[in-house]
Design a protein around this motif. Structure first.
Motif, PDB file in Angstrom:
ATOM      1  N   ASN A   1       0.827  -1.216   0.000  1.00  0.00           N
ATOM      2  CA  ASN A   1       0.000   0.000   0.000  1.00  0.00           C
ATOM      3  C   ASN A   1       0.859   1.263   0.000  1.00  0.00           C
ATOM      4  O   ASN A   1       0.534   2.253  -0.667  1.00  0.00           O
ATOM      5  CB  ASN A   1      -0.932   0.011   1.214  1.00  0.00           C
ATOM      6  N   ARG A   2       1.975   1.225   0.717  1.00  0.00           N
ATOM      7  CA  ARG A   2       2.794   2.434   0.830  1.00  0.00           C
ATOM      8  C   ARG A   2       3.649   2.684  -0.421  1.00  0.00           C
ATOM      9  O   ARG A   2       4.249   3.751  -0.575  1.00  0.00           O
ATOM     10  CB  ARG A   2       3.689   2.340   2.058  1.00  0.00           C
ATOM     11  N   LEU A   3       3.676   1.709  -1.328  1.00  0.00           N
ATOM     12  CA  LEU A   3       4.351   1.902  -2.606  1.00  0.00           C
ATOM     13  C   LEU A   3       3.367   2.288  -3.709  1.00  0.00           C
ATOM     14  O   LEU A   3       3.773   2.493  -4.853  1.00  0.00           O
ATOM     15  CB  LEU A   3       5.094   0.622  -3.013  1.00  0.00           C
TER      16      LEU A   3
ATOM     17  N   LYS B   1       1.791  10.199  -1.926  1.00  0.00           N
ATOM     18  CA  LYS B   1       2.233  11.306  -2.796  1.00  0.00           C
ATOM     19  C   LYS B   1       2.823  12.438  -1.964  1.00  0.00           C
ATOM     20  O   LYS B   1       3.870  13.000  -2.304  1.00  0.00           O
ATOM     21  CB  LYS B   1       1.056  11.830  -3.609  1.00  0.00           C
ATOM     22  N   ASP B   2       2.152  12.779  -0.871  1.00  0.00           N
ATOM     23  CA  ASP B   2       2.616  13.899  -0.038  1.00  0.00           C
ATOM     24  C   ASP B   2       3.986  13.610   0.558  1.00  0.00           C
ATOM     25  O   ASP B   2       4.880  14.471   0.543  1.00  0.00           O
ATOM     26  CB  ASP B   2       1.617  14.168   1.090  1.00  0.00           C
ATOM     27  N   ILE B   3       4.180  12.401   1.081  1.00  0.00           N
ATOM     28  CA  ILE B   3       5.467  12.046   1.699  1.00  0.00           C
ATOM     29  C   ILE B   3       6.568  12.017   0.631  1.00  0.00           C
ATOM     30  O   ILE B   3       7.717  12.446   0.866  1.00  0.00           O
ATOM     31  CB  ILE B   3       5.371  10.691   2.419  1.00  0.00           C
TER      32      ILE B   3
ATOM     33  N   SER C   1       9.177  12.067  -6.758  1.00  0.00           N
ATOM     34  CA  SER C   1       7.796  11.945  -7.243  1.00  0.00           C
ATOM     35  C   SER C   1       7.318  10.507  -7.028  1.00  0.00           C
ATOM     36  O   SER C   1       8.096   9.546  -7.148  1.00  0.00           O
ATOM     37  CB  SER C   1       7.705  12.322  -8.732  1.00  0.00           C
ATOM     38  N   ILE C   2       6.048  10.349  -6.721  1.00  0.00           N
ATOM     39  CA  ILE C   2       5.481   9.020  -6.505  1.00  0.00           C
ATOM     40  C   ILE C   2       5.525   8.197  -7.784  1.00  0.00           C
ATOM     41  O   ILE C   2       5.654   6.967  -7.755  1.00  0.00           O
ATOM     42  CB  ILE C   2       4.030   9.137  -5.975  1.00  0.00           C
ATOM     43  N   GLU C   3       5.440   8.923  -8.954  1.00  0.00           N
ATOM     44  CA  GLU C   3       5.520   8.239 -10.242  1.00  0.00           C
ATOM     45  C   GLU C   3       6.899   7.584 -10.423  1.00  0.00           C
ATOM     46  O   GLU C   3       7.013   6.471 -10.953  1.00  0.00           O
ATOM     47  CB  GLU C   3       5.256   9.205 -11.387  1.00  0.00           C
ATOM     48  N   ALA C   4       7.949   8.292  -9.956  1.00  0.00           N
ATOM     49  CA  ALA C   4       9.304   7.745 -10.073  1.00  0.00           C
ATOM     50  C   ALA C   4       9.454   6.496  -9.204  1.00  0.00           C
ATOM     51  O   ALA C   4      10.092   5.500  -9.576  1.00  0.00           O
ATOM     52  CB  ALA C   4      10.333   8.799  -9.674  1.00  0.00           C
TER      53      ALA C   4
END
Length: 224
Positions: free
Chosen positions: A185-187, A195-197, A204-207
Motif C-alpha cells: 500500500n505504501r508503494l 504522494k505527499d510524503i 515523485s510518486i511516479e518515479a
C-alpha cells in the motif's frame, strides 16, 4: 393276632412330615432359581469334574457350541470344545493350587475365525466331589472397540498437535502477511499520503512506482 392267627387289634404310627416336605420344596425352589440364574447368564459357564467331564452347561454354552445341555453333560470338555484345549494347563494349575485363575484376551480359532475370550477358572472342593467352574466371556467386539477408541485417541492427539503447530506457525505468518500488505500500500501511487510524503522527500510518486515496476518489487511482495 390270636393263637389261630386271627387279627385282634391293629397298631399304627403317624409321622408329621410337613417340615421335611416344606424343606424339600424350598430346596427345589432354590435349585430351580440357581439353575435359571446360570442359564440366563450371558457368559459361557461350564462345570467339569476332576476328569474334565462336563457336569454343568448353561444356555450361552449351548448357543456358542451348538450342543444342548442334555448332549453335553457327561462328555469330555475338549471333545465338545477342542478350540479351548490350550486351557488344560490352567485347569490343572487351578485344581492343584485351589486358586481362582484368569487369562485375559485368550485367542481362540474357530472355523478359521479368530476370537478373543476372557477366561476365569474357579476350583470347587466339597465333601461330595471336586470340580471346576469355567467362565468364558467373548470380548472380541469389545477388543475391536477398544482398538478403535485407541486409534481415535491417537488421531485426536495428532490433530491437537497439528493444531498447536499450525497456531504457532500462523502467528508469525500473520505478521509477515500484514506487513507485506502495508508495504504494498505504501508503494502505491493512488494513495494521497504516499504522494505527499514522496513530495516532501523530493521524489515523485511516479518515479517510485516506475522503480518498483522495473525492479519487480510487486512480484516479490505477491510471492511473499
Amino acid at each position: 393276632r390270636d393263637d389261630d392267627g386271627n387279627p385282634i387289634k391293629m397298631v399304627g404310627s403317624i409321622q408329621d412330615v410337613s417340615v421335611r416336605k416344606q424343606s424339600e420344596l424350598e430346596m427345589q425352589k432354590l435349585r430351580n432359581m440357581l439353575s435359571n440364574i446360570i442359564s440366563s447368564m450371558p457368559s459361557i459357564l461350564i462345570g467339569v469334574n476332576a476328569d474334565l467331564t462336563i457336569t454343568q452347561w448353561n444356555r450361552a454354552a449351548s448357543d456358542y457350541s451348538g450342543y444342548e445341555e442334555s448332549e453335553a453333560i457327561g462328555k469330555h470338555l475338549f471333545d465338545l470344545l477342542p478350540q479351548f484345549a490350550a486351557l488344560s494347563t490352567l485347569l490343572s494349575e487351578a485344581n492343584q493350587t485351589k486358586r481362582t485363575l484368569s487369562e485375559l484376551r485368550t485367542t481362540v480359532q474357530t472355523d478359521g475365525n479368530e476370537s478373543l475370550f476372557d477366561v476365569i477358572i474357579y476350583p470347587l472342593e466339597t465333601e461330595i466331589a471336586e470340580g471346576t467352574v469355567i467362565l468364558l466371556n467373548d470380548v472380541t467386539e469389545k477388543s475391536k472397540m477398544d482398538e478403535m477408541f485407541m486409534e481415535t485417541e491417537k488421531m485426536l492427539t495428532v490433530g491437537g498437535l497439528a493444531a498447536g503447530i499450525a497456531h504457532e506457525i500462523n502467528n508469525p505468518l500473520a505478521g509477515i502477511v500484514q506487513n507485506m500488505q502495508v508495504l504494498r500500500n505504501r508503494l502505491s501511487g493512488s494513495i494521497k499520503k504516499n504522494k505527499d510524503i514522496a513530495t516532501e522527500s523530493g521524489i515523485s510518486i511516479e518515479a517510485i512506482e516506475q522503480y518498483v515496476e522495473k525492479r519487480g518489487l510487486q512480484k516479490i511482495i505477491e510471492s511473499v
